[in-house]
Write a protein that holds these residues in place. Structure first.
Motif, PDB file in Angstrom:
ATOM      1  N   PRO A  76       0.864  -1.115  -0.011  1.00 47.12           N
ATOM      2  CA  PRO A  76       0.120   0.108  -0.125  1.00 47.12           C
ATOM      3  C   PRO A  76       0.946   1.218  -0.072  1.00 47.12           C
ATOM      4  N   ASP A  77       2.089   1.120   0.611  1.00 47.62           N
ATOM      5  CA  ASP A  77       2.907   2.354   0.383  1.00 47.62           C
ATOM      6  C   ASP A  77       3.905   2.597  -0.928  1.00 47.62           C
ATOM      7  N   MET A  78       3.689   1.339  -1.797  1.00 43.70           N
ATOM      8  CA  MET A  78       4.591   1.545  -2.957  1.00 43.70           C
ATOM      9  C   MET A  78       3.432   0.905  -4.016  1.00 43.70           C
ATOM     10  N   ILE A  79       2.489   1.657  -4.383  1.00 42.24           N
ATOM     11  CA  ILE A  79       1.400   0.910  -5.419  1.00 42.24           C
ATOM     12  C   ILE A  79       2.290   1.061  -6.635  1.00 42.24           C
ATOM     13  N   HIS A  80       2.868   2.136  -6.816  1.00 41.73           N
ATOM     14  CA  HIS A  80       3.483   2.631  -8.016  1.00 41.73           C
ATOM     15  C   HIS A  80       4.398   1.686  -8.399  1.00 41.73           C
ATOM     16  N   TYR A  81       5.295   0.944  -7.574  1.00 43.97           N
ATOM     17  CA  TYR A  81       6.346   0.019  -7.741  1.00 43.97           C
ATOM     18  C   TYR A  81       5.610  -1.219  -7.975  1.00 43.97           C
ATOM     19  N   GLY A  82       4.731  -1.714  -7.124  1.00 42.36           N
ATOM     20  CA  GLY A  82       3.732  -3.081  -7.305  1.00 42.36           C
ATOM     21  C   GLY A  82       3.105  -3.047  -8.706  1.00 42.36           C
ATOM     22  N   MET A  83       2.703  -2.028  -9.210  1.00 39.89           N
ATOM     23  CA  MET A  83       2.073  -1.897 -10.575  1.00 39.89           C
ATOM     24  C   MET A  83       3.063  -2.355 -11.476  1.00 39.89           C
ATOM     25  N   THR A  84       4.260  -1.770 -11.529  1.00 39.75           N
ATOM     26  CA  THR A  84       5.346  -2.126 -12.566  1.00 39.75           C
ATOM     27  C   THR A  84       5.652  -3.622 -12.273  1.00 39.75           C
ATOM     28  N   LYS A  85       5.900  -4.149 -11.178  1.00 45.19           N
ATOM     29  CA  LYS A  85       6.239  -5.609 -11.246  1.00 45.19           C
ATOM     30  C   LYS A  85       5.012  -6.468 -11.626  1.00 45.19           C
ATOM     31  N   THR A  86       3.783  -6.099 -11.519  1.00 45.81           N
ATOM     32  CA  THR A  86       2.696  -6.950 -12.100  1.00 45.81           C
ATOM     33  C   THR A  86       2.802  -7.109 -13.531  1.00 45.81           C
ATOM     34  N   ALA A  87       3.403  -5.624 -14.143  1.00 33.60           N
ATOM     35  CA  ALA A  87       3.328  -5.598 -15.648  1.00 33.60           C
ATOM     36  C   ALA A  87       4.264  -6.370 -16.092  1.00 33.60           C
ATOM     37  N   VAL A  88       5.416  -6.299 -15.394  1.00 34.81           N
ATOM     38  CA  VAL A  88       6.628  -7.345 -15.824  1.00 34.81           C
ATOM     39  C   VAL A  88       6.113  -8.746 -15.944  1.00 34.81           C
ATOM     40  N   THR A  89       5.549  -9.239 -14.817  1.00 35.50           N
ATOM     41  CA  THR A  89       5.337 -10.552 -14.929  1.00 35.50           C
ATOM     42  C   THR A  89       4.221 -10.861 -16.095  1.00 35.50           C
ATOM     43  N   ALA A  90       3.466  -9.913 -16.344  1.00 32.71           N
ATOM     44  CA  ALA A  90       2.386 -10.276 -17.333  1.00 32.71           C
ATOM     45  C   ALA A  90       3.053 -10.326 -18.700  1.00 32.71           C
ATOM     46  N   LEU A  91       4.317  -9.136 -18.876  1.00 31.09           N
ATOM     47  CA  LEU A  91       4.965  -9.103 -19.806  1.00 31.09           C
ATOM     48  C   LEU A  91       5.812 -10.369 -20.427  1.00 31.09           C
ATOM     49  N   ALA A  92       6.327 -10.898 -19.238  1.00 33.26           N
ATOM     50  CA  ALA A  92       6.945 -12.230 -19.492  1.00 33.26           C
ATOM     51  C   ALA A  92       6.335 -13.437 -19.992  1.00 33.26           C
ATOM     52  N   ARG A  93       5.060 -13.522 -19.203  1.00 32.92           N
ATOM     53  CA  ARG A  93       4.244 -14.451 -19.610  1.00 32.92           C
ATOM     54  C   ARG A  93       3.731 -14.432 -21.267  1.00 32.92           C
ATOM     55  N   GLY A  94       3.385 -12.939 -21.765  1.00 32.74           N
ATOM     56  CA  GLY A  94       3.075 -12.936 -23.126  1.00 32.74           C
ATOM     57  C   GLY A  94       4.210 -13.340 -24.090  1.00 32.74           C
ATOM     58  N   LEU A  95       5.473 -12.656 -23.581  1.00 31.99           N
ATOM     59  CA  LEU A  95       6.665 -12.866 -24.597  1.00 31.99           C
ATOM     60  C   LEU A  95       6.765 -14.590 -24.670  1.00 31.99           C
ATOM     61  N   ALA A  96       6.740 -15.365 -23.532  1.00 32.03           N
ATOM     62  CA  ALA A  96       6.776 -16.629 -23.736  1.00 32.03           C
ATOM     63  C   ALA A  96       5.925 -17.149 -24.864  1.00 32.03           C
ATOM     64  N   LYS A  97       4.641 -16.747 -24.613  1.00 28.25           N
ATOM     65  CA  LYS A  97       3.536 -17.366 -25.671  1.00 28.25           C
ATOM     66  C   LYS A  97       3.924 -16.774 -27.055  1.00 28.25           C
TER      67      LYS A  97
END
Length: 263
Positions: free
Chosen positions: A149-170
Motif C-alpha cells: 500500500p505504500d508502494m502502489i506505483h512499484y507494485g504495478m510495475t512488477k505486475t506488468a513485468v510478470t504479464a510481459l514475461a508471460r506474454g513474450l513466452a507465448k
C-alpha cells in the motif's frame, strides 16, 4: 546439477550490485561470457573488479548506460548487438503514498522497471530466434501479487513485468527460447541493508536480526521468517537461464520465502 553455459553471452542489466551482480557471478561461474550494466562507468568498473576478484578466469565486460531511457537501451544494443541470455534485472523501488506520487514518478518507475525490458527484449529476441536458442528472465517481485500500500506505483510495475514475461513466452512458443519472471521476496541487498542499518544500530542488533524484525512486522505471511540472500535469488535466475530449464517457460518463479499466501 552441472549448469554449463560455455559459449553463451549473457547481459544482466542493473548488475553492479545486489541480485544483479550475484546473478552475473552465477552465470560467469557456469561458463557464460557476462556483460554487466550500470548507470556509470565507475560503478561498472567496480563491479567488474568485484566479479574478477571472485572468479579470476571469468569472461566479463561492462556497458555503462541508463536503461530507463530509449537512448540508453539503444546504446547497449549498439555495443552488444546480440546475446543468448538476457536478464532484465534493473529496477528501482521506494515507498511513497499514492496521493503524494506525481505523474513524473509513475513514469520514471514505468520506464525503468518495465520499458527497459520491453526495449531490450524487442532488440535481442529476433537474434535468439534465428539461432534457435535463448533465455530471457525478468526480475519481478512478490509485490506483483502482494501490492504494497505504500508502494502502489512499484507494485504495478512488477505486475506488468510478470504479464510481459508471460506474454513474450507465448509469443516465442516453439522457438527454443524460454521467457520467465523471477519473483523475489524481501532480500538483503545493499539497499535493504542500508535501510535497516540505522534501526539495527539503535536497537543494538545485527542487520540480519533487524531483517527478521522487518519480516515479522511487514511480511508476517513469510514462511522463511528472514530476508533472503542475494545469492539465493540468483540461484533461481541462473537455473532459469540454463539448458536444464528448457521446459520452464511462461512461469512466475517465486523466491519469496512463502510470503505470497497462495498455492
Amino acid at each position: 546439477m552441472n549448469i554449463d553455459l560455455t559459449g553463451k553471452t549473457a547481459l544482466v542489466t542493473g548488475s553492479t550490485k545486489g541480485i544483479g551482480l550475484a546473478s552475473a557471478k552465477g552465470l560467469a561461474e557456469s561458463g557464460a561470457r557476462v556483460v554487466l550494466n550500470g548507470r556509470t562507468q565507475v560503478a561498472v568498473d567496480a563491479a567488474i573488479a568485484d566479479l574478477l576478484g571472485a572468479l579470476p578466469k571469468a569472461q566479463v565486460s561492462g556497458i555503462a548506460a541508463d536503461i530507463g531511457t530509449a537512448q540508453g537501451c539503444a546504446s547497449i544494443v549498439a555495443a552488444l548487438p546480440q546475446c543468448d541470455i538476457l536478464v532484465n534485472n534493473a529496477g528501482i523501488f521506494g515507498p511513497q503514498d499514492f496521493f503524494e506520487t506525481p505523474d513524473s514518478v509513475w513514469q520514471t518507475f514505468y520506464d525503468v522497471n518495465v520499458m527497459s525490458g520491453v526495449r531490450l527484449s524487442r532488440a535481442y529476441l529476433p537474434g535468439m530466434q534465428a539461432r534457435g536458442w535463448g533465455r530471457v528472465v525478468f526480475l519481478s517481485s512478490e509485490s506483483a501479487f502482494n501490492i504494497p500500500p505504500d508502494m502502489i506505483h512499484y507494485g504495478m510495475t512488477k505486475t506488468a513485468v510478470t504479464a510481459l514475461a508471460r506474454g513474450l513466452a507465448k509469443r516465442m512458443a516453439g522457438t527454443g527460447i524460454t521467457v520467465n519472471s523471477v519473483l523475489p521476496g524481501p532480500t538483503l541487498s545493499e539497499g535493504v541493508a542500508a535501510m535497516l542499518g540505522d534501526a539495527a544500530r539503535e536497537a543494538g542488533k545485527s542487520v540480519e536480526e533487524a531483517g527478521r524484525d522487518f519480516i515479522a512486522a511487514h511480511r508476517p505471511s513469510s514462511i522463511l521468517r528472514r530476508l533472503a540472500r542475494v545469492d539465493e535469488v540468483a540461484n533461481m535466475i541462473v537455473y532459469a537461464c540454463s539448458p536444464q530449464a528448457s521446459a520452464t517457460t511462461g512461469a512466475a518463479l517465486r523466491v519469496d520465502g512463502g510470503v505470497v499466501d497462495s498455492l
